[in-house]
Design a protein around this motif. Structure first.
Motif, PDB file in Angstrom:
ATOM      1  N   ASP A  18      30.917  47.520  36.456  1.00  0.00           N
ATOM      2  CA  ASP A  18      29.940  47.473  37.540  1.00  0.00           C
ATOM      3  C   ASP A  18      29.436  46.063  37.808  1.00  0.00           C
ATOM      4  O   ASP A  18      28.848  45.798  38.862  1.00  0.00           O
ATOM      5  CB  ASP A  18      28.753  48.389  37.225  1.00  0.00           C
ATOM      6  CG  ASP A  18      28.046  48.029  35.927  1.00  0.00           C
ATOM      7  OD1 ASP A  18      28.731  47.580  34.977  1.00  0.00           O
ATOM      8  OD2 ASP A  18      26.814  48.190  35.853  1.00  0.00           O
ATOM      9  N   ARG A  19      29.695  45.134  36.873  1.00  0.00           N
ATOM     10  CA  ARG A  19      29.227  43.750  37.051  1.00  0.00           C
ATOM     11  C   ARG A  19      30.370  42.752  37.155  1.00  0.00           C
ATOM     12  O   ARG A  19      30.132  41.544  37.205  1.00  0.00           O
ATOM     13  CB  ARG A  19      28.300  43.364  35.889  1.00  0.00           C
ATOM     14  CG  ARG A  19      26.992  44.140  35.877  1.00  0.00           C
ATOM     15  CD  ARG A  19      26.063  43.705  34.765  1.00  0.00           C
ATOM     16  NE  ARG A  19      26.461  44.215  33.469  1.00  0.00           N
ATOM     17  CZ  ARG A  19      26.705  43.484  32.393  1.00  0.00           C
ATOM     18  NH1 ARG A  19      26.625  42.158  32.463  1.00  0.00           N
ATOM     19  NH2 ARG A  19      27.044  44.045  31.254  1.00  0.00           N
ATOM     20  N   ALA A  20      31.597  43.257  37.163  1.00  0.00           N
ATOM     21  CA  ALA A  20      32.767  42.372  37.194  1.00  0.00           C
ATOM     22  C   ALA A  20      33.580  42.651  38.456  1.00  0.00           C
ATOM     23  O   ALA A  20      34.070  43.765  38.656  1.00  0.00           O
ATOM     24  CB  ALA A  20      33.634  42.596  35.958  1.00  0.00           C
ATOM     25  N   ARG A  21      33.734  41.631  39.285  1.00  0.00           N
ATOM     26  CA  ARG A  21      34.606  41.726  40.450  1.00  0.00           C
ATOM     27  C   ARG A  21      35.893  40.981  40.121  1.00  0.00           C
ATOM     28  O   ARG A  21      35.855  39.794  39.763  1.00  0.00           O
ATOM     29  CB  ARG A  21      33.919  41.099  41.663  1.00  0.00           C
ATOM     30  CG  ARG A  21      34.765  41.106  42.936  1.00  0.00           C
ATOM     31  CD  ARG A  21      34.041  40.359  44.048  1.00  0.00           C
ATOM     32  NE  ARG A  21      34.919  40.183  45.209  1.00  0.00           N
ATOM     33  CZ  ARG A  21      34.654  39.335  46.198  1.00  0.00           C
ATOM     34  NH1 ARG A  21      33.542  38.597  46.185  1.00  0.00           N
ATOM     35  NH2 ARG A  21      35.504  39.221  47.212  1.00  0.00           N
ATOM     36  N   LEU A  22      37.006  41.651  40.224  1.00  0.00           N
ATOM     37  CA  LEU A  22      38.295  41.070  39.836  1.00  0.00           C
ATOM     38  C   LEU A  22      39.168  40.951  41.074  1.00  0.00           C
ATOM     39  O   LEU A  22      39.403  41.935  41.787  1.00  0.00           O
ATOM     40  CB  LEU A  22      38.952  41.936  38.761  1.00  0.00           C
ATOM     41  CG  LEU A  22      38.098  42.032  37.483  1.00  0.00           C
ATOM     42  CD1 LEU A  22      38.538  43.189  36.619  1.00  0.00           C
ATOM     43  CD2 LEU A  22      38.142  40.722  36.713  1.00  0.00           C
ATOM     44  N   VAL A  23      39.641  39.721  41.338  1.00  0.00           N
ATOM     45  CA  VAL A  23      40.256  39.383  42.619  1.00  0.00           C
ATOM     46  C   VAL A  23      41.570  38.644  42.382  1.00  0.00           C
ATOM     47  O   VAL A  23      41.628  37.707  41.576  1.00  0.00           O
ATOM     48  CB  VAL A  23      39.321  38.486  43.460  1.00  0.00           C
ATOM     49  CG1 VAL A  23      39.943  38.147  44.808  1.00  0.00           C
ATOM     50  CG2 VAL A  23      37.951  39.141  43.646  1.00  0.00           C
ATOM     51  N   GLN A  24      42.603  39.039  43.079  1.00  0.00           N
ATOM     52  CA  GLN A  24      43.841  38.263  43.056  1.00  0.00           C
ATOM     53  C   GLN A  24      43.633  37.022  43.919  1.00  0.00           C
ATOM     54  O   GLN A  24      43.261  37.117  45.086  1.00  0.00           O
ATOM     55  CB  GLN A  24      45.022  39.070  43.579  1.00  0.00           C
ATOM     56  CG  GLN A  24      46.350  38.338  43.437  1.00  0.00           C
ATOM     57  CD  GLN A  24      47.522  39.156  43.955  1.00  0.00           C
ATOM     58  OE1 GLN A  24      47.336  40.127  44.680  1.00  0.00           O
ATOM     59  NE2 GLN A  24      48.733  38.761  43.576  1.00  0.00           N
ATOM     60  N   GLY A  25      43.856  35.859  43.337  1.00  0.00           N
ATOM     61  CA  GLY A  25      43.663  34.606  44.059  1.00  0.00           C
ATOM     62  C   GLY A  25      44.347  33.463  43.348  1.00  0.00           C
ATOM     63  O   GLY A  25      44.475  33.470  42.121  1.00  0.00           O
ATOM     64  N   ASN A  26      44.789  32.475  44.126  1.00  0.00           N
ATOM     65  CA  ASN A  26      45.553  31.352  43.592  1.00  0.00           C
ATOM     66  C   ASN A  26      44.871  30.060  44.010  1.00  0.00           C
ATOM     67  O   ASN A  26      44.782  29.754  45.199  1.00  0.00           O
ATOM     68  CB  ASN A  26      46.986  31.408  44.140  1.00  0.00           C
ATOM     69  CG  ASN A  26      47.896  30.379  43.502  1.00  0.00           C
ATOM     70  OD1 ASN A  26      47.457  29.324  43.041  1.00  0.00           O
ATOM     71  ND2 ASN A  26      49.183  30.672  43.479  1.00  0.00           N
ATOM     72  N   TRP A  27      44.363  29.301  43.020  1.00  0.00           N
ATOM     73  CA  TRP A  27      43.582  28.109  43.342  1.00  0.00           C
ATOM     74  C   TRP A  27      44.409  26.979  43.953  1.00  0.00           C
ATOM     75  O   TRP A  27      43.852  25.962  44.360  1.00  0.00           O
ATOM     76  CB  TRP A  27      42.817  27.612  42.125  1.00  0.00           C
ATOM     77  CG  TRP A  27      43.636  27.303  40.909  1.00  0.00           C
ATOM     78  CD1 TRP A  27      44.594  26.345  40.750  1.00  0.00           C
ATOM     79  CD2 TRP A  27      43.557  27.971  39.639  1.00  0.00           C
ATOM     80  NE1 TRP A  27      45.110  26.354  39.492  1.00  0.00           N
ATOM     81  CE2 TRP A  27      44.492  27.332  38.771  1.00  0.00           C
ATOM     82  CE3 TRP A  27      42.776  29.007  39.141  1.00  0.00           C
ATOM     83  CZ2 TRP A  27      44.662  27.732  37.448  1.00  0.00           C
ATOM     84  CZ3 TRP A  27      42.948  29.391  37.822  1.00  0.00           C
ATOM     85  CH2 TRP A  27      43.876  28.764  36.992  1.00  0.00           C
TER      86      TRP A  27
END
Length: 279
Positions: A157-166
């Motif tokens: 509930d406190r962790a947003r997990l996102v596919q992303g490439n810096w």
């Protein structure tokens, strides 16, 4: 053959490929029995060995890491799911979590860049109930492992997990700013000599960062200023010989760097904060 006899034989066999042969054998035997290592040693040591054990030993003899065979690894007193999509968490990184816990406010926001299995971010959230955070990773498979772990330890509930490439433009759009950015980026030289357990099984994209191992620092650090709050800080894991080079990269982007050492007194991480004398 009893479990005691099978363990002795397996430890002898594994000693050719592992520095922790007896421990490996015990963990794999407990896995085959679907019980804990302590329960196995206390209650089952005279039982017949399970049929599945020999195949597990064969996998370890081929250098497959124990954590991947078990499907989990311990970190900061918790058990996390791991598979070949993510790096196996190392105990050395626990000191980085301890540094981060001191650096982040109790109700802060955390960004974990290259979250992998999520151990860094999720451990911070578990240790401080007021924290929230975002974990990004270029690998969708890794994000799925991190999401599983977030549910496993009760912080989804406190962790947003996102596919992303810096390395791609606009990857951070909509993420906001953070009180702490923590990152264990790829930092191994492309031609580095690694143990077969690592080179053959762990994800290359999470290990290698160019001929000098610094490519990802050169990409990450210039972006930190826009991602951090004015008082925010970043903690970056580094290779043992990279402190000076990464400190120079940080200085070029307006950051002071403080070196942290682990319990073995090896350089482990850099704590970056905005230069106080910037004009």
């Amino acid at each position: 053959m009893t479990i005691a006899e099978a363990l002795r034989q397996a430890a002898d066999t594994l000693s050719a490929t592992s520095d922790t042969a007896r421990l490996d054998a015990e963990l794999l035997m407990a896995h085959a029995l679907q019980t804990s290592r302590s329960d196995m040693l206390l209650r089952h040591i005279s039982d017949p060995q399970p049929a599945e054990f020999a195949a597990l030993i064969d996998r370890r003899m081929a250098h497959e890491p124990v954590a991947y065979i078990l499907g989990e690894a311990e970190f900061f007193g918790r058990s996390f799911t791991v598979n070949p999509a993510v790096l196996i968490p190392r105990s050395d990184s626990e000191s980085v979590v301890e540094m981060a816990l001191e650096a982040v406010p109790d109700n802060g926001r955390v960004l974990d860049m290259g979250t992998g299995s999520g151990v860094l971010l999720l451990t911070l959230l578990a240790e401080k109930s007021g924290l929230s955070g975002v974990g990004i990773d270029a690998s969708l498979d890794a994000i799925q492992v991190a999401a599983l772990n977030a549910r496993r330890i009760g912080v989804s509930d406190r962790a947003r997990l996102v596919q992303g490439n810096w390395t791609e433009p606009n990857w951070a759009d909509g993420l906001g700013q953070f009180d702490l950015i923590i990152c264990n980026p790829p930092y191994v030289e492309t031609d580095a000599q690694l143990e077969p357990d690592v080179r053959q099984f762990e994800p290359a994209s999470a290990l290698f960062a160019g001929s000098d191992g610094l490519d990802d620092y050169r990409t990450i650090i210039p972006q930190l200023g826009n991602l951090l709050t004015q008082t925010g800080v970043s903690i970056l894991e580094i290779g043992r010989d990279q402190a000076e080079s990464v400190t120079q990269i940080a200085a070029q982007s307006g950051f002071d760097a403080e070196l942290y050492r682990d319990l073995a007194d090896r350089p482990r991480a850099l704590h970056l904060s905005r230069k106080t004398n910037r004009n």
